[in-house]
Write a protein that holds these residues in place. Structure first.
Motif, mmCIF file in Angstrom:
data_model
loop_
_atom_site.group_PDB
_atom_site.id
_atom_site.type_symbol
_atom_site.label_atom_id
_atom_site.label_comp_id
_atom_site.label_asym_id
_atom_site.label_seq_id
_atom_site.Cartn_x
_atom_site.Cartn_y
_atom_site.Cartn_z
ATOM 1 N N PHE A 184 50.544 53.184 25.693
ATOM 2 C CA PHE A 184 51.771 52.963 26.441
ATOM 3 C C PHE A 184 52.950 53.744 25.888
ATOM 4 O O PHE A 184 54.026 53.723 26.438
ATOM 5 C CB PHE A 184 52.105 51.472 26.467
ATOM 6 C CG PHE A 184 51.089 50.662 27.209
ATOM 7 C CD1 PHE A 184 51.023 50.700 28.584
ATOM 8 C CD2 PHE A 184 50.170 49.877 26.521
ATOM 9 C CE1 PHE A 184 50.083 49.966 29.268
ATOM 10 C CE2 PHE A 184 49.233 49.135 27.194
ATOM 11 C CZ PHE A 184 49.177 49.180 28.571
ATOM 12 N N ASP A 185 52.768 54.423 24.802
ATOM 13 C CA ASP A 185 53.860 55.175 24.197
ATOM 14 C C ASP A 185 54.055 56.552 24.836
ATOM 15 O O ASP A 185 55.069 57.172 24.647
ATOM 16 C CB ASP A 185 53.613 55.361 22.695
ATOM 17 C CG ASP A 185 53.865 54.063 21.942
ATOM 18 O OD1 ASP A 185 54.508 53.179 22.538
ATOM 19 O OD2 ASP A 185 53.424 53.948 20.805
ATOM 20 N N ARG A 186 53.076 57.046 25.634
ATOM 21 C CA ARG A 186 53.176 58.403 26.213
ATOM 22 C C ARG A 186 54.208 58.446 27.326
ATOM 23 O O ARG A 186 54.376 57.488 28.065
ATOM 24 C CB ARG A 186 51.821 58.829 26.781
ATOM 25 C CG ARG A 186 50.848 59.183 25.710
ATOM 26 C CD ARG A 186 49.661 59.871 26.274
ATOM 27 N NE ARG A 186 48.682 58.868 26.694
ATOM 28 C CZ ARG A 186 47.713 59.081 27.534
ATOM 29 N NH1 ARG A 186 47.580 60.239 28.101
ATOM 30 N NH2 ARG A 186 46.870 58.138 27.836
ATOM 31 N N GLU A 187 54.861 59.606 27.500
ATOM 32 C CA GLU A 187 55.786 59.853 28.600
ATOM 33 C C GLU A 187 54.972 60.063 29.868
ATOM 34 O O GLU A 187 53.851 60.560 29.819
ATOM 35 C CB GLU A 187 56.612 61.112 28.317
ATOM 36 C CG GLU A 187 57.586 60.963 27.177
ATOM 37 C CD GLU A 187 58.729 60.037 27.525
ATOM 38 O OE1 GLU A 187 59.217 60.086 28.666
ATOM 39 O OE2 GLU A 187 59.110 59.253 26.659
ATOM 40 N N PRO A 188 55.533 59.731 31.077
ATOM 41 C CA PRO A 188 54.802 60.018 32.320
ATOM 42 C C PRO A 188 54.564 61.524 32.426
ATOM 43 O O PRO A 188 55.444 62.326 32.164
ATOM 44 C CB PRO A 188 55.738 59.550 33.425
ATOM 45 C CG PRO A 188 56.800 58.750 32.770
ATOM 46 C CD PRO A 188 56.780 59.074 31.317
ATOM 47 N N SER A 189 53.361 61.912 32.842
ATOM 48 C CA SER A 189 53.007 63.339 32.833
ATOM 49 C C SER A 189 52.949 63.966 34.221
ATOM 50 O O SER A 189 52.550 65.103 34.359
ATOM 51 C CB SER A 189 51.665 63.518 32.129
ATOM 52 O OG SER A 189 50.662 62.788 32.814
ATOM 53 N N GLY A 190 53.316 63.298 35.332
ATOM 54 C CA GLY A 190 53.315 63.893 36.664
ATOM 55 C C GLY A 190 51.976 63.701 37.356
ATOM 56 O O GLY A 190 51.201 62.813 37.020
ATOM 57 N N SER A 221 48.188 64.645 38.649
ATOM 58 C CA SER A 221 47.018 65.334 38.102
ATOM 59 C C SER A 221 46.605 66.429 39.078
ATOM 60 O O SER A 221 47.026 66.468 40.232
ATOM 61 C CB SER A 221 45.870 64.339 37.897
ATOM 62 O OG SER A 221 45.382 63.912 39.154
ATOM 63 N N LEU A 222 45.754 67.306 38.649
ATOM 64 C CA LEU A 222 45.279 68.409 39.489
ATOM 65 C C LEU A 222 44.542 67.879 40.711
ATOM 66 O O LEU A 222 44.701 68.398 41.816
ATOM 67 C CB LEU A 222 44.360 69.332 38.662
ATOM 68 C CG LEU A 222 43.792 70.525 39.416
ATOM 69 C CD1 LEU A 222 44.915 71.414 39.930
ATOM 70 C CD2 LEU A 222 42.845 71.312 38.547
ATOM 71 N N ILE A 223 43.789 66.834 40.570
ATOM 72 C CA ILE A 223 43.036 66.252 41.694
ATOM 73 C C ILE A 223 44.000 65.702 42.737
ATOM 74 O O ILE A 223 43.803 65.888 43.932
ATOM 75 C CB ILE A 223 42.089 65.151 41.177
ATOM 76 C CG1 ILE A 223 41.153 65.750 40.180
ATOM 77 C CG2 ILE A 223 41.461 64.402 42.315
ATOM 78 C CD1 ILE A 223 39.709 65.596 40.415
ATOM 79 N N GLU A 224 45.068 65.040 42.309
ATOM 80 C CA GLU A 224 46.046 64.514 43.255
ATOM 81 C C GLU A 224 46.731 65.637 44.033
ATOM 82 O O GLU A 224 46.940 65.536 45.242
ATOM 83 C CB GLU A 224 47.096 63.680 42.504
ATOM 84 C CG GLU A 224 46.551 62.384 41.951
ATOM 85 C CD GLU A 224 47.542 61.690 41.024
ATOM 86 O OE1 GLU A 224 47.491 60.447 40.985
ATOM 87 O OE2 GLU A 224 48.345 62.377 40.367
ATOM 88 N N VAL A 225 47.055 66.710 43.352
ATOM 89 C CA VAL A 225 47.686 67.856 44.008
ATOM 90 C C VAL A 225 46.735 68.489 45.022
ATOM 91 O O VAL A 225 47.123 68.841 46.138
ATOM 92 C CB VAL A 225 48.166 68.896 42.967
ATOM 93 C CG1 VAL A 225 48.605 70.182 43.637
ATOM 94 C CG2 VAL A 225 49.289 68.321 42.126
ATOM 95 N N LEU A 226 45.463 68.640 44.680
ATOM 96 C CA LEU A 226 44.478 69.230 45.596
ATOM 97 C C LEU A 226 44.262 68.347 46.821
ATOM 98 O O LEU A 226 44.149 68.848 47.952
ATOM 99 C CB LEU A 226 43.157 69.469 44.875
ATOM 100 C CG LEU A 226 43.151 70.622 43.858
ATOM 101 C CD1 LEU A 226 41.818 70.674 43.130
ATOM 102 C CD2 LEU A 226 43.450 71.928 44.552
ATOM 103 N N ILE A 227 44.236 67.047 46.651
ATOM 104 C CA ILE A 227 44.071 66.133 47.787
ATOM 105 C C ILE A 227 45.289 66.218 48.705
ATOM 106 O O ILE A 227 45.162 66.278 49.929
ATOM 107 C CB ILE A 227 43.831 64.690 47.293
ATOM 108 C CG1 ILE A 227 42.434 64.589 46.648
ATOM 109 C CG2 ILE A 227 43.976 63.693 48.433
ATOM 110 C CD1 ILE A 227 42.174 63.266 45.968
#
Length: 182
Positions: A16-22, A24-30
């Protein structure tokens, strides 16, 4: 009672310490695939609307050209040469509209250097009052050019204007007809 577990509290977990990363490649392709499917579905509507606009423009221009000639012919006196039959039972005039010089030319004298956009056929026919007895004017009731001018009571003026096929438009033809009582 059970002793608390020696794990770290939730807020200190590395998950839970990580920053949101945007995305994913799969989401962009869909998302791109969905956008492509929607675009391919809408594209034919645009091409059809272009075709409809061209046809509407041609129909409007053809109607305006036919109407202006018909109105001009109706204003002429009954014995004007444009309304007087020379031979046969109808007077026919074929013309082409020059896009370059913005005027009508007789089909036989149309300059080869000009670009034609519309063709116009003006037909004048004449009838006697007896032709109206049955309520229908037909070809058997036409009066020819040799008829006594006193027997001619009605002139039919028909104007046809057609646009040649071009690009995505098959061309439009408009026919207007009026009767001039003498």
């Amino acid at each position: 009672m059970l002793a608390p577990s020696p794990t770290r509290p939730r807020s200190e977990s590395p998950l839970f310490d990580r920053e949101p990363s945007g995305f994913s490649l799969i989401e962009v392709l869909i998302a791109a695939a969905l956008l492509l499917i929607v675009s391919v579905g809408i594209l034919p509507m645009f091409t059809r609307s272009i075709t409809n606009n061209l046809q509407g423009k041609q129909a409007t221009e053809a109607t305006n050209l036919a109407r202006s000639e018909l109105e001009r012919m109706i204003q002429l006196p009954a014995n004007d040469p444009a309304l007087t039959l020379i031979a046969g039972n109808e007077l026919v005039r074929n013309e082409k509209w020059s896009k370059d010089s913005k005027r009508w030319y007789d089909v036989s004298s149309f300059p080869s250097t000009e670009i034609d956009t519309f063709e116009r056929t003006v037909t004048v026919r004449q009838f006697s009052m007896n032709a109206l007895a049955d309520g229908v004017l037909d070809a058997s009731e036409l009066l020819d050019a040799s008829a006594d001018p006193q027997a001619v009571h009605l002139k039919e003026i028909e104007v046809q204007v057609g646009a040649p096929p071009s690009g995505m438009s098959p061309g439009k033809q408009v026919t207007l007809r009026m009767y001039k009582a003498l």
